[in-house]
Design a protein around this motif. Structure first.
Motif, mmCIF file in Angstrom:
data_model
loop_
_atom_site.group_PDB
_atom_site.id
_atom_site.type_symbol
_atom_site.label_atom_id
_atom_site.label_comp_id
_atom_site.label_asym_id
_atom_site.label_seq_id
_atom_site.Cartn_x
_atom_site.Cartn_y
_atom_site.Cartn_z
ATOM 1 N N GLU A 83 -32.805 -22.856 -3.947
ATOM 2 C CA GLU A 83 -34.191 -22.496 -4.270
ATOM 3 C C GLU A 83 -34.245 -21.068 -4.786
ATOM 4 O O GLU A 83 -33.499 -20.218 -4.322
ATOM 5 C CB GLU A 83 -35.060 -22.599 -3.016
ATOM 6 N N ILE A 84 -35.194 -20.823 -5.721
ATOM 7 C CA ILE A 84 -35.234 -19.464 -6.260
ATOM 8 C C ILE A 84 -36.207 -18.560 -5.517
ATOM 9 O O ILE A 84 -36.116 -17.352 -5.605
ATOM 10 C CB ILE A 84 -35.523 -19.427 -7.786
ATOM 11 N N ASN A 85 -37.127 -19.167 -4.750
ATOM 12 C CA ASN A 85 -38.133 -18.318 -4.110
ATOM 13 C C ASN A 85 -37.995 -18.204 -2.596
ATOM 14 O O ASN A 85 -38.865 -17.655 -1.934
ATOM 15 C CB ASN A 85 -39.543 -18.774 -4.479
ATOM 16 N N ASN A 86 -36.902 -18.722 -2.030
ATOM 17 C CA ASN A 86 -36.688 -18.515 -0.595
ATOM 18 C C ASN A 86 -35.889 -17.205 -0.424
ATOM 19 O O ASN A 86 -35.501 -16.568 -1.409
ATOM 20 C CB ASN A 86 -36.002 -19.747 0.036
ATOM 21 N N PRO A 87 -35.677 -16.742 0.828
ATOM 22 C CA PRO A 87 -34.983 -15.462 1.013
ATOM 23 C C PRO A 87 -33.619 -15.406 0.325
ATOM 24 O O PRO A 87 -33.216 -14.347 -0.188
ATOM 25 C CB PRO A 87 -34.864 -15.352 2.532
ATOM 26 N N TYR A 88 -32.911 -16.532 0.257
ATOM 27 C CA TYR A 88 -31.617 -16.545 -0.432
ATOM 28 C C TYR A 88 -31.797 -16.242 -1.924
ATOM 29 O O TYR A 88 -31.140 -15.362 -2.485
ATOM 30 C CB TYR A 88 -30.938 -17.908 -0.248
ATOM 31 N N GLY A 89 -32.728 -16.986 -2.557
ATOM 32 C CA GLY A 89 -32.977 -16.796 -3.998
ATOM 33 C C GLY A 89 -33.490 -15.396 -4.303
ATOM 34 O O GLY A 89 -33.098 -14.782 -5.309
ATOM 35 N N LEU A 90 -34.355 -14.880 -3.424
ATOM 36 C CA LEU A 90 -34.895 -13.531 -3.645
ATOM 37 C C LEU A 90 -33.780 -12.482 -3.546
ATOM 38 O O LEU A 90 -33.747 -11.513 -4.317
ATOM 39 C CB LEU A 90 -35.997 -13.221 -2.613
ATOM 40 N N THR A 91 -32.856 -12.705 -2.615
ATOM 41 C CA THR A 91 -31.757 -11.740 -2.446
ATOM 42 C C THR A 91 -30.825 -11.763 -3.658
ATOM 43 O O THR A 91 -30.335 -10.723 -4.106
ATOM 44 C CB THR A 91 -30.985 -12.039 -1.138
ATOM 45 N N LEU A 92 -30.620 -12.955 -4.185
ATOM 46 C CA LEU A 92 -29.801 -13.067 -5.392
ATOM 47 C C LEU A 92 -30.437 -12.237 -6.515
ATOM 48 O O LEU A 92 -29.754 -11.504 -7.236
ATOM 49 C CB LEU A 92 -29.731 -14.539 -5.789
ATOM 50 N N LYS A 93 -31.768 -12.341 -6.623
ATOM 51 C CA LYS A 93 -32.495 -11.570 -7.643
ATOM 52 C C LYS A 93 -32.343 -10.060 -7.380
ATOM 53 O O LYS A 93 -32.088 -9.280 -8.291
ATOM 54 C CB LYS A 93 -33.982 -11.965 -7.594
ATOM 55 N N ASP A 94 -32.475 -9.667 -6.105
ATOM 56 C CA ASP A 94 -32.335 -8.246 -5.744
ATOM 57 C C ASP A 94 -30.946 -7.738 -6.121
ATOM 58 O O ASP A 94 -30.787 -6.622 -6.633
ATOM 59 C CB ASP A 94 -32.551 -8.039 -4.235
ATOM 60 N N LEU A 95 -29.923 -8.562 -5.869
ATOM 61 C CA LEU A 95 -28.557 -8.111 -6.140
ATOM 62 C C LEU A 95 -28.255 -8.109 -7.647
ATOM 63 O O LEU A 95 -27.453 -7.302 -8.122
ATOM 64 C CB LEU A 95 -27.543 -8.957 -5.368
ATOM 65 N N GLN A 96 -28.923 -8.988 -8.384
ATOM 66 C CA GLN A 96 -28.751 -8.945 -9.848
ATOM 67 C C GLN A 96 -29.372 -7.668 -10.412
ATOM 68 O O GLN A 96 -28.842 -7.072 -11.348
ATOM 69 C CB GLN A 96 -29.362 -10.197 -10.489
ATOM 70 N N ASN A 97 -30.461 -7.261 -9.789
ATOM 71 C CA ASN A 97 -31.088 -5.987 -10.160
ATOM 72 C C ASN A 97 -30.140 -4.814 -9.848
ATOM 73 O O ASN A 97 -29.997 -3.872 -10.649
ATOM 74 C CB ASN A 97 -32.409 -5.882 -9.374
ATOM 75 N N VAL A 98 -29.460 -4.889 -8.715
ATOM 76 C CA VAL A 98 -28.461 -3.866 -8.354
ATOM 77 C C VAL A 98 -27.340 -3.852 -9.396
ATOM 78 O O VAL A 98 -26.930 -2.794 -9.886
ATOM 79 C CB VAL A 98 -27.881 -4.132 -6.935
ATOM 80 N N ARG A 99 -26.872 -5.049 -9.761
ATOM 81 C CA ARG A 99 -25.817 -5.142 -10.784
ATOM 82 C C ARG A 99 -26.266 -4.475 -12.086
ATOM 83 O O ARG A 99 -25.510 -3.718 -12.705
ATOM 84 C CB ARG A 99 -25.476 -6.612 -11.057
ATOM 85 N N ASN A 100 -27.513 -4.725 -12.498
ATOM 86 C CA ASN A 100 -28.008 -4.123 -13.742
ATOM 87 C C ASN A 100 -28.015 -2.599 -13.662
ATOM 88 O O ASN A 100 -27.700 -1.921 -14.637
ATOM 89 C CB ASN A 100 -29.417 -4.631 -14.055
ATOM 90 N N LYS A 101 -28.340 -2.081 -12.483
ATOM 91 C CA LYS A 101 -28.336 -0.622 -12.321
ATOM 92 C C LYS A 101 -26.907 -0.068 -12.377
ATOM 93 O O LYS A 101 -26.652 0.951 -12.996
ATOM 94 C CB LYS A 101 -28.955 -0.226 -10.974
ATOM 95 N N LEU A 102 -25.977 -0.791 -11.741
ATOM 96 C CA LEU A 102 -24.583 -0.316 -11.715
ATOM 97 C C LEU A 102 -23.956 -0.294 -13.092
ATOM 98 O O LEU A 102 -23.211 0.615 -13.447
ATOM 99 C CB LEU A 102 -23.718 -1.226 -10.832
ATOM 100 N N TYR A 103 -24.244 -1.338 -13.870
ATOM 101 C CA TYR A 103 -23.583 -1.474 -15.158
ATOM 102 C C TYR A 103 -24.497 -1.090 -16.317
ATOM 103 O O TYR A 103 -24.204 -1.407 -17.474
ATOM 104 C CB TYR A 103 -23.059 -2.896 -15.328
ATOM 105 N N ASN A 104 -25.638 -0.435 -15.984
ATOM 106 C CA ASN A 104 -26.618 -0.012 -17.013
ATOM 107 C C ASN A 104 -27.011 -1.144 -17.950
ATOM 108 O O ASN A 104 -27.003 -0.979 -19.177
ATOM 109 C CB ASN A 104 -26.065 1.161 -17.852
ATOM 110 N N LEU A 105 -27.326 -2.303 -17.366
ATOM 111 C CA LEU A 105 -27.669 -3.463 -18.225
ATOM 112 C C LEU A 105 -29.168 -3.496 -18.497
ATOM 113 O O LEU A 105 -29.951 -2.972 -17.741
ATOM 114 C CB LEU A 105 -27.213 -4.759 -17.556
#
Ligand code: URA
Length: 167
Positions: A145-167
Motif C-alpha cells: 500500500e502507498i498510504n500506510n506507514p510502510y508506503g509513507l516511509t518509503l516516500k520519506d526515504l526516497q526524499n532522503v535519497r533525492n537530497k543525498l544525490y541532489n536529484l
C-alpha cells in the motif's frame, strides 16, 4: 551479555541513521541494526535507492541494550545524548534520519507524535534531520500500500535519497 554498541558503517557517509537502542542481536554482535527490524530498515533504504555501504553510518541514541528491550528512561537518554551529538558532529553528514520517536524527541526536543512530524525536514546547524517511523512498527504493515506507514516511509526515504544525490 551487555556490549557497548557504538555504531557501524561509513564514518565519512552523507547519511547518519539514528535508532533507539540495541536489541538482543545488536548486543550479541556489537553492531546496530543487525536484528530483524534493523535488516528491514536497511532493505528499505536500499529499495529507496540509497547505497547503505557508501553513504550510511548507523547508530542509536542508547549505546547498550536496555533490560528486556524496555524503553530507555529519560535519565538514560540524557546520559547517552552527548555521545550521540559527538558522533553526528564527527561524521558531519548532509542528512540524519531519526528512526522512531525516541531518536526524534532526543534530537529535536519536541513532544509531538512521530505521525505528525515524520517526513518533515528540520535544519539544525546546517544538517537536515528527518524523522521516520521506527522499523519495528513498520513490520506490522502490508508492503503493497502507498498510504500506510510502510508506503509513507518509503516516500520519506526516497526524499532522503533525492537530497543525498541532489536529484
Ligand atoms: N536496531 C537498532 O540498533 N536500533 C533500533 O532502533 C532498531 C533496531
Amino acid at each position: 551479555m551487555n556490549r557497548l554498541v557504538v555504531g557501524s558503517g561509513n564514518i565519512f557517509g552523507n547519511l547518519v541513521v539514528v535508532g533507539e537502542a540495541p536489541g538482543a542481536q545488536e548486543d550479541l554482535e556489537g553492531k546496530p541494526f543487525v536484528g530483524k527490524s534493523g535488516k528491514f530498515l536497511k532493505n528499505l533504504l536500499e529499495v529507496s535507492g540509497i547505497n547503505i555501504y557508501e553513504e550510511v553510518y548507523f547508530c542509536n541514541v542508547i549505546k547498550c541494550r536496555p533490560p528486556r528491550n524496555r524503553k530507555p528512561t529519560p535519565n538514560e537518554i540524557s546520559i547517552h545524548k552527548p555521545w550521540l551529538i559527538q558522533q553526528i558532529k564527527l561524521v558531519n553528514p548532509k542528512v540524519v534520519v531519526l528512526a522512531g520517536s525516541t531518536a526524534m524527541k532526543t534530537i529535536l526536543e519536541v513532544n509531538k507524535p512521530i505521525s505528525k512530524l515524520r517526513g518533515k525536514c528540520f535544519n539544525l546547524e546546517g544538517i537536515e534531520y528527518i524523522p521516520i517511523f521506527h522499523p519495528s512498527y513498520l513490520l506490522r504493515f502490508s508492503q503493497n500500500e502507498i498510504n500506510n506507514p510502510y508506503g509513507l516511509t518509503l516516500k520519506d526515504l526516497q526524499n532522503v535519497r533525492n537530497k543525498l544525490y541532489n536529484l
